[in-house]
Motif scaffolding. Structure first.
Motif, PDB file in Angstrom:
ATOM      1  N   ASP A 154      -2.108  -5.396   0.153  1.00 35.91           N
ATOM      2  CA  ASP A 154      -1.842  -4.184   0.774  1.00 35.91           C
ATOM      3  C   ASP A 154      -1.058  -4.198   1.928  1.00 35.91           C
ATOM      4  OD1 ASP A 154      -3.096  -2.770  -1.404  1.00 35.91           O
ATOM      5  OD2 ASP A 154      -4.877  -2.003  -0.069  1.00 35.91           O
TER       6      ASP A 154
ATOM      7  N   ARG B 192       2.632   1.608  -3.364  1.00 35.98           N
ATOM      8  CA  ARG B 192       1.827   1.880  -4.470  1.00 35.98           C
ATOM      9  C   ARG B 192       1.470   3.515  -4.433  1.00 35.98           C
ATOM     10  NH1 ARG B 192      -2.301  -0.833  -3.200  1.00 35.98           N
ATOM     11  NH2 ARG B 192      -2.240  -2.663  -4.624  1.00 35.98           N
TER      12      ARG B 192
ATOM     13  N   SER C 288       0.913  -1.144   0.044  1.00 38.22           N
ATOM     14  CA  SER C 288      -0.162  -0.037  -0.019  1.00 38.22           C
ATOM     15  C   SER C 288       0.619   1.183   0.161  1.00 38.22           C
ATOM     16  CB  SER C 288      -0.920  -0.122   1.294  1.00 38.22           C
ATOM     17  OG  SER C 288      -1.749   1.189   1.228  1.00 38.22           O
TER      18      SER C 288
ATOM     19  N   TRP D 111      -0.870  -8.641  -5.435  1.00 38.51           N
ATOM     20  CA  TRP D 111      -0.688  -7.620  -4.396  1.00 38.51           C
ATOM     21  C   TRP D 111      -1.836  -7.523  -3.187  1.00 38.51           C
ATOM     22  CZ3 TRP D 111       4.238  -6.521  -4.921  1.00 38.51           C
ATOM     23  CH2 TRP D 111       4.541  -6.037  -6.025  1.00 38.51           C
TER      24      TRP D 111
ATOM     25  N   CYS E  25       4.020   5.129  -6.280  1.00 36.48           N
ATOM     26  CA  CYS E  25       3.897   4.929  -7.774  1.00 36.48           C
ATOM     27  C   CYS E  25       2.816   5.652  -8.165  1.00 36.48           C
ATOM     28  CB  CYS E  25       3.559   3.571  -7.951  1.00 36.48           C
ATOM     29  SG  CYS E  25       4.990   2.300  -7.768  1.00 36.48           S
TER      30      CYS E  25
ATOM     31  N   MET F 176       3.807  -0.166 -10.858  1.00 38.63           N
ATOM     32  CA  MET F 176       4.219  -1.187  -9.864  1.00 38.63           C
ATOM     33  C   MET F 176       5.092  -2.125 -10.094  1.00 38.63           C
ATOM     34  SD  MET F 176       2.841  -0.561  -6.602  1.00 38.63           S
ATOM     35  CE  MET F 176       2.453  -1.959  -5.799  1.00 38.63           C
TER      36      MET F 176
END
Length: 263
Positions: free
Chosen positions: A92, A72, A69, A90, A75, A82
């Motif tokens: 979190d 991300r 998380s 994925w 990103c 990612m």
């Protein structure tokens, strides 16, 4: 976990984030009281010798690994993709995986700009000091018994992968990565420091000296960066406190956690 990558890698420029991007939540940092300890293992791998005295000053290290998380968010803020998704997808609250050393540095640069802090990667000497619960002697940080608070290559990992190099009769409940903090922290209050996913250190890889050193930062230059800590797929030999890995900075497999100087 001896990995030597040269030539073709197995498996940056960071766009300016939006001025309206949300300031990320700052990580939980644990203050580590420094001390002097014996780093390395004379009867381990060749590059773990010689055992040598290292003095570490007080510093901070993140209680948890950087999560999926959290990465991300980075990103999205910097218009990056990612990393390659692992086979379990994925999740979190699991640690980020498949990041390069350069990815980790880019994340830290972004986070420091957003928070006004001065986070960094831990040095290899700091990492082993934390694995050793503040410099305790011994092959494993949990003593001679089976591990009790780390996600390692256990029976559930063998059931999923048919791998034989595992901790036999050990059940941690996770075939692959686990949510960060699923296991009790070590004696210093740090979670997953020798399990879940192996992690980047700041150092260039180099040979040890038999001379006592203070706050060593590794070789001045090199071709490989250091990775430390065992992972969900690590067998007993590579789960030792002194175990080292070295890979090129663009190698994409480890995760990472933050460190910071004592203020």
């Amino acid at each position: 976990m001896k990995l030597f990558i040269s030539g073709i890698l197995l498996l940056s420029f960071v766009p300016m984030p939006s001025l309206n991007a949300q300031v990320p939540t700052e990580p939980i940092m644990v203050k580590i009281k420094g001390g002097t300890y014996i780093m390395g293992q004379n009867d381990g791998e060749g590059d773990e010798r010689p055992e040598h005295l290292v003095e570490i000053e007080d510093f901070y290290i993140a209680k948890f690994e950087i999560t999926v998380s959290e990465y991300r968010e980075f990103c999205l803020a910097t218009d990056r993709t990612m990393p390659k998704q692992p086979e379990w997808g994925w999740i979190d609250d699991h640690p980020i995986i498949n990041t390069s050393w350069n990815d980790a540095c880019d994340y830290i640069q972004w986070l420091n700009k957003r928070t006004g802090e001065d986070y960094r990667l831990p040095t290899e000497a700091e990492f082993e000091y934390v694995i050793r619960n503040g410099g305790e002697k011994g092959v494993y940080p949990w003593g001679k018994a089976l591990p009790s608070n780390e996600n390692l290559a256990d029976e559930s990992f063998r059931a999923k992968t048919s791998r034989s190099g595992i901790w036999k009769n050990y059940y941690d409940g996770y075939a692959f990565t686990a949510p960060v903090g699923s296991f009790k922290p070590n004696k210093l209050g740090v979670c997953d420091i020798n399990g879940n996913i192996w992690e980047w250190c700041s150092d260039w890889y180099g040979e040890y000296s038999d001379q006592k050193s203070k706050n060593p930062i590794g070789a001045t230059t090199g071709k490989h960066k250091v990775g430390r800590g065992a992972s969900y797929g690590t067998d007993p030999w590579h789960s030792r406190s002194a175990s080292r890995a070295y890979v090129e900075p663009d190698f994409k497999r480890p995760g990472f956690r933050l460190a910071k100087d004592n203020e």
